[in-house]
Write a protein that holds these residues in place. Structure first.
Motif, short mmCIF file in Angstrom:
data_model
loop_
_atom_site.label_atom_id
_atom_site.label_comp_id
_atom_site.label_asym_id
_atom_site.label_seq_id
_atom_site.Cartn_x
_atom_site.Cartn_y
_atom_site.Cartn_z
N THR A 45 -6.61 14.07 0.06
CA THR A 45 -7.58 15.15 -0.15
C THR A 45 -8.40 14.89 -1.41
O THR A 45 -9.62 15.09 -1.42
CB THR A 45 -6.87 16.50 -0.24
N LEU A 46 -7.75 14.46 -2.47
CA LEU A 46 -8.48 14.13 -3.70
C LEU A 46 -9.45 12.98 -3.47
O LEU A 46 -10.57 12.98 -3.99
CB LEU A 46 -7.49 13.77 -4.81
N ALA A 47 -9.03 12.00 -2.68
CA ALA A 47 -9.90 10.85 -2.40
C ALA A 47 -11.14 11.27 -1.62
O ALA A 47 -12.21 10.69 -1.78
CB ALA A 47 -9.13 9.79 -1.62
N LYS A 48 -10.99 12.29 -0.79
CA LYS A 48 -12.14 12.78 -0.02
C LYS A 48 -13.21 13.33 -0.93
O LYS A 48 -14.41 13.22 -0.64
CB LYS A 48 -11.66 13.87 0.96
N HIS A 49 -12.81 13.89 -2.07
CA HIS A 49 -13.77 14.49 -3.00
C HIS A 49 -14.20 13.53 -4.11
O HIS A 49 -15.33 13.60 -4.57
CB HIS A 49 -13.16 15.75 -3.64
N ALA A 50 -13.30 12.65 -4.54
CA ALA A 50 -13.57 11.81 -5.73
C ALA A 50 -13.64 10.33 -5.43
O ALA A 50 -13.85 9.53 -6.35
CB ALA A 50 -12.51 12.08 -6.80
N GLY A 51 -13.45 9.92 -4.19
CA GLY A 51 -13.54 8.51 -3.86
C GLY A 51 -12.20 7.79 -3.93
O GLY A 51 -11.15 8.40 -4.19
N SER A 52 -12.25 6.48 -3.69
CA SER A 52 -11.02 5.69 -3.57
C SER A 52 -10.21 5.64 -4.86
O SER A 52 -9.01 5.40 -4.83
CB SER A 52 -11.38 4.27 -3.14
N ALA A 53 -10.86 5.84 -6.01
CA ALA A 53 -10.13 5.80 -7.28
C ALA A 53 -9.06 6.89 -7.35
O ALA A 53 -8.08 6.75 -8.08
CB ALA A 53 -11.09 5.95 -8.46
N ALA A 54 -9.24 7.95 -6.58
CA ALA A 54 -8.29 9.06 -6.61
C ALA A 54 -7.16 8.88 -5.61
O ALA A 54 -6.22 9.66 -5.59
CB ALA A 54 -9.01 10.38 -6.31
N CYS A 55 -7.24 7.85 -4.77
CA CYS A 55 -6.24 7.65 -3.73
C CYS A 55 -5.37 6.45 -4.08
O CYS A 55 -5.66 5.31 -3.71
CB CYS A 55 -6.91 7.44 -2.37
N TYR A 56 -4.32 6.70 -4.84
CA TYR A 56 -3.37 5.65 -5.21
C TYR A 56 -1.99 6.28 -5.26
O TYR A 56 -1.41 6.47 -6.32
CB TYR A 56 -3.75 5.04 -6.55
N ILE A 98 -10.41 7.96 -12.23
CA ILE A 98 -11.76 8.27 -11.76
C ILE A 98 -12.79 7.95 -12.84
O ILE A 98 -13.82 7.31 -12.58
CB ILE A 98 -11.85 9.76 -11.35
N ILE A 99 -12.50 8.38 -14.08
CA ILE A 99 -13.43 8.11 -15.18
C ILE A 99 -13.58 6.62 -15.42
O ILE A 99 -14.69 6.10 -15.57
CB ILE A 99 -12.94 8.83 -16.46
N MET A 100 -12.44 5.90 -15.45
CA MET A 100 -12.49 4.46 -15.68
C MET A 100 -13.24 3.74 -14.56
O MET A 100 -14.06 2.85 -14.81
CB MET A 100 -11.08 3.89 -15.80
N TYR A 101 -12.99 4.14 -13.33
CA TYR A 101 -13.59 3.48 -12.18
C TYR A 101 -15.11 3.59 -12.20
O TYR A 101 -15.82 2.58 -12.11
CB TYR A 101 -13.03 4.09 -10.90
N TYR A 102 -15.61 4.81 -12.34
CA TYR A 102 -17.05 5.00 -12.28
C TYR A 102 -17.75 4.52 -13.54
O TYR A 102 -18.90 4.06 -13.48
CB TYR A 102 -17.38 6.45 -11.97
N THR A 103 -17.09 4.62 -14.69
CA THR A 103 -17.68 4.07 -15.92
C THR A 103 -17.81 2.56 -15.81
O THR A 103 -18.86 1.98 -16.13
CB THR A 103 -16.80 4.42 -17.14
N ILE A 173 -11.68 -4.60 -11.79
CA ILE A 173 -11.48 -3.15 -11.72
C ILE A 173 -10.07 -2.81 -11.22
O ILE A 173 -9.38 -1.99 -11.84
CB ILE A 173 -12.56 -2.49 -10.84
N PRO A 174 -9.58 -3.44 -10.13
CA PRO A 174 -8.20 -3.14 -9.72
C PRO A 174 -7.17 -3.49 -10.80
O PRO A 174 -6.18 -2.77 -10.96
CB PRO A 174 -8.00 -4.02 -8.48
N PHE A 175 -7.42 -4.57 -11.54
CA PHE A 175 -6.49 -4.94 -12.62
C PHE A 175 -6.47 -3.87 -13.70
O PHE A 175 -5.41 -3.49 -14.20
CB PHE A 175 -6.90 -6.29 -13.20
#
Length: 207
Positions: A45-56, A98-103, A173-175
């Motif tokens: 559900t979080l990934a649906k709103h914030a993207g793949s960075a929230a789905c881990y 999320i912040i790290m991913y999009y930054t 980014i994944p690292f």
């Protein structure tokens, strides 16, 4: 404890909704398997709103460890407050991800790609590519040379930057996110032994 995300009304409503879905029998408690289903449901559900960075989502073993740590009376069930507590532990790093991913995606990737290309040019990669291009034009079959010549020059000009950007996107980014997750797991391990009621008692004493 937790991040700004886990303190929001949205997150609290989300965990309440997920617990209700998992507690299909309306008993007010859920099993370890239902807890894991709830964890996956919250992350998706979080990934649906914030993207793949929230789905881990964490591993099943980590969820099982948290379940038995929260199951204070050892009856194989946890209640809603314990479910909320586990969700806070598991999702506290998502805001940072999320912040790290999009930054990184918006700011860092273009600059790193540009610097990487300058470095490759400095060590003479361009000359190597020109040499390979000459060998290809000289020895490759004519039909292959014909096909390659049909590709616009702009594609070849932008290709090095695209390749470097893809490498940064799929490896760097994944690292970086993995490092963040390791830190959050380390922090969770320090917290896992305390129950919600114990933590509330500690907070009252500190006040």
């Amino acid at each position: 404890m937790g991040s700004w995300l886990t303190r929001t009304r949205f997150f609290k409503s989300l965990t309440k909704w997920a617990f209700g879905i998992c507690d299909a029998n309306n008993t007010g408690s859920i099993s370890e398997a239902e807890l894991y289903a709830g964890v996956l449901l919250v992350h998706l559900t979080l990934a649906k709103h914030a993207g793949s960075a929230a789905c881990y989502p964490p591993t099943r073993a980590k969820v099982k460890e948290l379940f038995y740590a929260a199951d204070q009376n050892h009856n194989g069930q946890i209640e809603s407050d314990e479910f909320d507590y586990i969700m806070v532990i598991l999702c506290s790093q998502i805001a940072g991800r999320i912040i790290m991913y999009y930054t990184f995606l918006i700011l860092a990737v273009p600059y790193l790609a540009s610097w990487s290309l300058q470095f490759l040019d400095f060590i003479g990669v361009d000359d190597t590519i020109l040499g390979v291009d000459y060998l290809f034009d000289t020895y490759a079959p004519k039909f292959m040379v014909y096909i390659i010549d049909k590709i616009p020059d702009s594609v070849w000009e932008n290709m090095p930057e695209q390749i470097v950007s893809l490498c940064l996107f799929f490896f760097v980014i994944p690292f970086a996110l993995e490092l963040l997750d390791r830190l959050s797991i380390w922090a969770a391990n320090d917290t896992v032994g305390a129950s919600p009621k114990e933590e509330e008692t500690v907070e009252k004493k500190n006040k």
